[in-house]
Motif scaffolding. Structure first.
Motif, PDB file in Angstrom:
ATOM      1  N   UNK A  45      28.724  51.786  46.058  1.00  0.00           N
ATOM      2  CA  UNK A  45      28.037  52.443  44.935  1.00  0.00           C
ATOM      3  C   UNK A  45      29.029  52.811  43.836  1.00  0.00           C
ATOM      4  N   UNK A  46      30.190  53.331  44.248  1.00  0.00           N
ATOM      5  CA  UNK A  46      31.230  53.690  43.262  1.00  0.00           C
ATOM      6  C   UNK A  46      31.650  52.462  42.469  1.00  0.00           C
ATOM      7  N   UNK A  47      31.868  51.346  43.144  1.00  0.00           N
ATOM      8  CA  UNK A  47      32.293  50.113  42.464  1.00  0.00           C
ATOM      9  C   UNK A  47      31.198  49.600  41.529  1.00  0.00           C
ATOM     10  N   UNK A  48      29.944  49.693  41.963  1.00  0.00           N
ATOM     11  CA  UNK A  48      28.831  49.210  41.129  1.00  0.00           C
ATOM     12  C   UNK A  48      28.635  50.098  39.900  1.00  0.00           C
ATOM     13  N   UNK A  49      28.738  51.419  40.066  1.00  0.00           N
ATOM     14  CA  UNK A  49      28.466  52.350  38.974  1.00  0.00           C
ATOM     15  C   UNK A  49      29.596  52.455  37.961  1.00  0.00           C
ATOM     16  N   UNK A  50      30.824  52.289  38.414  1.00  0.00           N
ATOM     17  CA  UNK A  50      31.979  52.462  37.528  1.00  0.00           C
ATOM     18  C   UNK A  50      32.346  51.143  36.852  1.00  0.00           C
ATOM     19  N   UNK A  51      32.155  51.072  35.552  1.00  0.00           N
ATOM     20  CA  UNK A  51      32.442  49.839  34.810  1.00  0.00           C
ATOM     21  C   UNK A  51      33.921  49.467  34.874  1.00  0.00           C
ATOM     22  N   UNK A  52      34.782  50.474  35.002  1.00  0.00           N
ATOM     23  CA  UNK A  52      36.224  50.205  35.075  1.00  0.00           C
ATOM     24  C   UNK A  52      36.594  49.431  36.341  1.00  0.00           C
ATOM     25  N   UNK A  53      35.711  49.460  37.324  1.00  0.00           N
ATOM     26  CA  UNK A  53      35.976  48.755  38.586  1.00  0.00           C
ATOM     27  C   UNK A  53      35.281  47.398  38.654  1.00  0.00           C
ATOM     28  N   UNK A  54      34.717  46.964  37.534  1.00  0.00           N
ATOM     29  CA  UNK A  54      34.065  45.652  37.510  1.00  0.00           C
ATOM     30  C   UNK A  54      35.092  44.550  37.272  1.00  0.00           C
ATOM     31  N   UNK A  55      36.053  44.498  38.176  1.00  0.00           N
ATOM     32  CA  UNK A  55      37.109  43.503  38.175  1.00  0.00           C
ATOM     33  C   UNK A  55      37.014  42.700  39.466  1.00  0.00           C
ATOM     34  N   UNK A  56      37.531  41.458  39.480  1.00  0.00           N
ATOM     35  CA  UNK A  56      37.403  40.616  40.684  1.00  0.00           C
ATOM     36  C   UNK A  56      37.840  41.296  41.976  1.00  0.00           C
ATOM     37  N   UNK A  57      38.989  41.992  41.937  1.00  0.00           N
ATOM     38  CA  UNK A  57      39.511  42.596  43.152  1.00  0.00           C
ATOM     39  C   UNK A  57      38.516  43.590  43.748  1.00  0.00           C
ATOM     40  N   UNK A 115      39.804  35.208  49.966  1.00  0.00           N
ATOM     41  CA  UNK A 115      39.543  35.231  48.522  1.00  0.00           C
ATOM     42  C   UNK A 115      40.317  36.369  47.854  1.00  0.00           C
ATOM     43  N   UNK A 116      40.373  37.517  48.516  1.00  0.00           N
ATOM     44  CA  UNK A 116      41.126  38.657  47.974  1.00  0.00           C
ATOM     45  C   UNK A 116      42.620  38.339  47.908  1.00  0.00           C
ATOM     46  N   UNK A 117      43.120  37.623  48.908  1.00  0.00           N
ATOM     47  CA  UNK A 117      44.528  37.220  48.891  1.00  0.00           C
ATOM     48  C   UNK A 117      44.801  36.259  47.734  1.00  0.00           C
ATOM     49  N   UNK A 118      43.875  35.332  47.504  1.00  0.00           N
ATOM     50  CA  UNK A 118      44.020  34.396  46.382  1.00  0.00           C
ATOM     51  C   UNK A 118      44.003  35.148  45.048  1.00  0.00           C
ATOM     52  N   UNK A 119      43.105  36.115  44.938  1.00  0.00           N
ATOM     53  CA  UNK A 119      43.018  36.927  43.720  1.00  0.00           C
ATOM     54  C   UNK A 119      44.332  37.643  43.440  1.00  0.00           C
ATOM     55  N   UNK A 120      44.917  38.234  44.462  1.00  0.00           N
ATOM     56  CA  UNK A 120      46.192  38.952  44.280  1.00  0.00           C
ATOM     57  C   UNK A 120      47.327  37.984  43.980  1.00  0.00           C
ATOM     58  N   UNK A 121      47.278  36.801  44.574  1.00  0.00           N
ATOM     59  CA  UNK A 121      48.313  35.795  44.327  1.00  0.00           C
ATOM     60  C   UNK A 121      48.325  35.390  42.846  1.00  0.00           C
ATOM     61  N   UNK A 122      47.120  35.156  42.314  1.00  0.00           N
ATOM     62  CA  UNK A 122      47.021  34.775  40.894  1.00  0.00           C
ATOM     63  C   UNK A 122      47.445  35.946  40.005  1.00  0.00           C
ATOM     64  N   UNK A 135      37.510  34.151  36.291  1.00  0.00           N
ATOM     65  CA  UNK A 135      36.410  34.530  35.408  1.00  0.00           C
ATOM     66  C   UNK A 135      35.132  34.752  36.217  1.00  0.00           C
ATOM     67  N   UNK A 136      34.039  35.104  35.538  1.00  0.00           N
ATOM     68  CA  UNK A 136      32.787  35.417  36.234  1.00  0.00           C
ATOM     69  C   UNK A 136      32.266  34.234  37.041  1.00  0.00           C
ATOM     70  N   UNK A 137      32.396  33.035  36.465  1.00  0.00           N
ATOM     71  CA  UNK A 137      31.881  31.848  37.149  1.00  0.00           C
ATOM     72  C   UNK A 137      32.654  31.570  38.440  1.00  0.00           C
ATOM     73  N   UNK A 138      33.984  31.590  38.359  1.00  0.00           N
ATOM     74  CA  UNK A 138      34.800  31.304  39.550  1.00  0.00           C
ATOM     75  C   UNK A 138      34.624  32.386  40.611  1.00  0.00           C
ATOM     76  N   UNK A 139      34.490  33.653  40.177  1.00  0.00           N
ATOM     77  CA  UNK A 139      34.257  34.740  41.136  1.00  0.00           C
ATOM     78  C   UNK A 139      32.918  34.565  41.845  1.00  0.00           C
ATOM     79  N   UNK A 140      31.895  34.145  41.097  1.00  0.00           N
ATOM     80  CA  UNK A 140      30.574  33.915  41.694  1.00  0.00           C
ATOM     81  C   UNK A 140      30.629  32.789  42.721  1.00  0.00           C
ATOM     82  N   UNK A 141      31.355  31.726  42.382  1.00  0.00           N
ATOM     83  CA  UNK A 141      31.504  30.601  43.320  1.00  0.00           C
ATOM     84  C   UNK A 141      32.215  31.054  44.589  1.00  0.00           C
ATOM     85  N   UNK A 142      33.295  31.810  44.431  1.00  0.00           N
ATOM     86  CA  UNK A 142      34.063  32.275  45.585  1.00  0.00           C
ATOM     87  C   UNK A 142      33.235  33.205  46.473  1.00  0.00           C
TER      88      UNK A 142
END
Length: 311
Positions: A45-57, A115-122, A135-142
């Motif tokens: 809920x915190x991640x969904x409500x907080x716009x600052x947390x709308x990041x891939x990680x 996927x989280x490991x790949x995100x941190x690697x990039x 981006x949004x598309x690649x995150x949705x695919x993953x």
């Protein structure tokens, strides 16, 4: 042979001294389940409500929490129901469903951690390309792959196990899993074993890739204090979750192979339950404490809720 085809239900292992301690077991497991639901739902809920947390990680972290809720739903409600009624019986179709949910939960957990490991690697090794690659598309695919691949793998696995004719109906475990169902058969399980070996090998390879990416990140972070700070804050929780889950899978495999009367009853119960108690309970705690942004937002939300109650 005809008698082997009429098992519409299986019996499960009773907890140690269930008749004497079932209300204590019920209280403890209800508390555990409520805590798992509360921690994972709260963090989601915190991640969904907080716009600052709308990041891939953080989106992937939210997916991890949703998967923990999904996986534990396969065990706790049924087990609590069994404790209340003091009856440890499960219909064969529900047993297959429980096995399907349990293994898709485990595989999805590994996929999300990969996927989280790949995100941190990039983010650490290729920071300039981060927003173009994640981006949004690649995150949705993953995210889609995290769920679709485990579902396809386990659909085939459960189908292969359900085609076998059982000659026993007692599962020496507190819940159903695919290997327990396969062991009930007196037919050849060669196809099941080969298929299981293939997908287990794939996920062992995935774990090795994750570990290799962490090693590469450690090497890359040597030259920069900022990189080391990022690694400590974001990658260490991933590594802890990976070790936690791998240890749980190891315990579960030890139980499946050696979970017999040769082992103490309490140790057998620990081996059987570790995978559905420790990862879903500690994942939100580890990430909530270690990730500063999540910790800050959780505390802010708690303070806001407290202020609203006072007003």
């Amino acid at each position: 042979m005809d008698n082997m085809t009429h098992f519409t239900a299986y019996t499960l292992m009773e907890p140690h001294n269930a008749k004497s301690y079932r209300y204590i077991y019920f209280t403890c497991f209800l508390f555990l389940y409520v805590m798992i639901l509360f921690l994972n739902i709260w963090l989601s809920v915190v991640i969904v409500l907080e716009k600052a947390l709308h990041e891939p990680m953080y989106i992937f972290l939210c997916n991890l929490c949703v998967n923990d809720i999904y996986g534990t739903a396969a065990f706790y409600p049924k087990f609590l129901h069994d404790l209340i009624l003091n009856s440890y019986v499960i219909p064969s179709y529900l047993c297959a469903l429980q096995a399907f949910v349990f293994y898709t939960y485990v595989l999805c957990e590994y996929s999300t951690l990969a996927v989280m490991a790949y995100d941190r690697h990039v983010a650490i090794c290729q920071p300039l390309d981060y927003h173009s690659k994640m981006n949004k598309f690649s995150c949705s695919i993953l995210l889609g792959l995290c769920w679709v691949i485990p579902f396809l793998i386990m659909f085939i696995a459960v189908f292969l196990s359900n085609r076998l004719v059982p000659c026993r109906n007692h599962i020496e475990k507190l819940f159903c899993d695919n290997w327990s169902i396969v062991k009930l058969s007196c037919e050849s399980t060669v196809i099941n074993n080969i298929y299981g070996f293939i997908f287990i090998s794939l996920y062992v390879g995935l774990v090795i890739v994750i570990l290799m990416s962490y090693i590469k990140l450690i090497i890359a972070c040597k030259a920069s204090l900022e990189c080391r700070r990022k690694f400590w804050q974001t990658c260490v929780p991933h590594a802890i979750s990976l070790i936690n889950l791998t240890a749980a899978i190891l315990f579960d495999n030890i139980y499946n192979r050696y979970g017999s009367s040769d082992l103490p009853v309490n140790f057998r119960m620990f081996l059987a339950l570790e995978i559905i108690v420790v990862p879903p309970l500690f994942n939100p705690v580890i990430y909530g404490i270690k990730l500063s942004e999540v910790r800050k937002r959780v505390l802010n939300l708690c303070m806001n809720c407290t202020k609203d109650d006072k007003d």
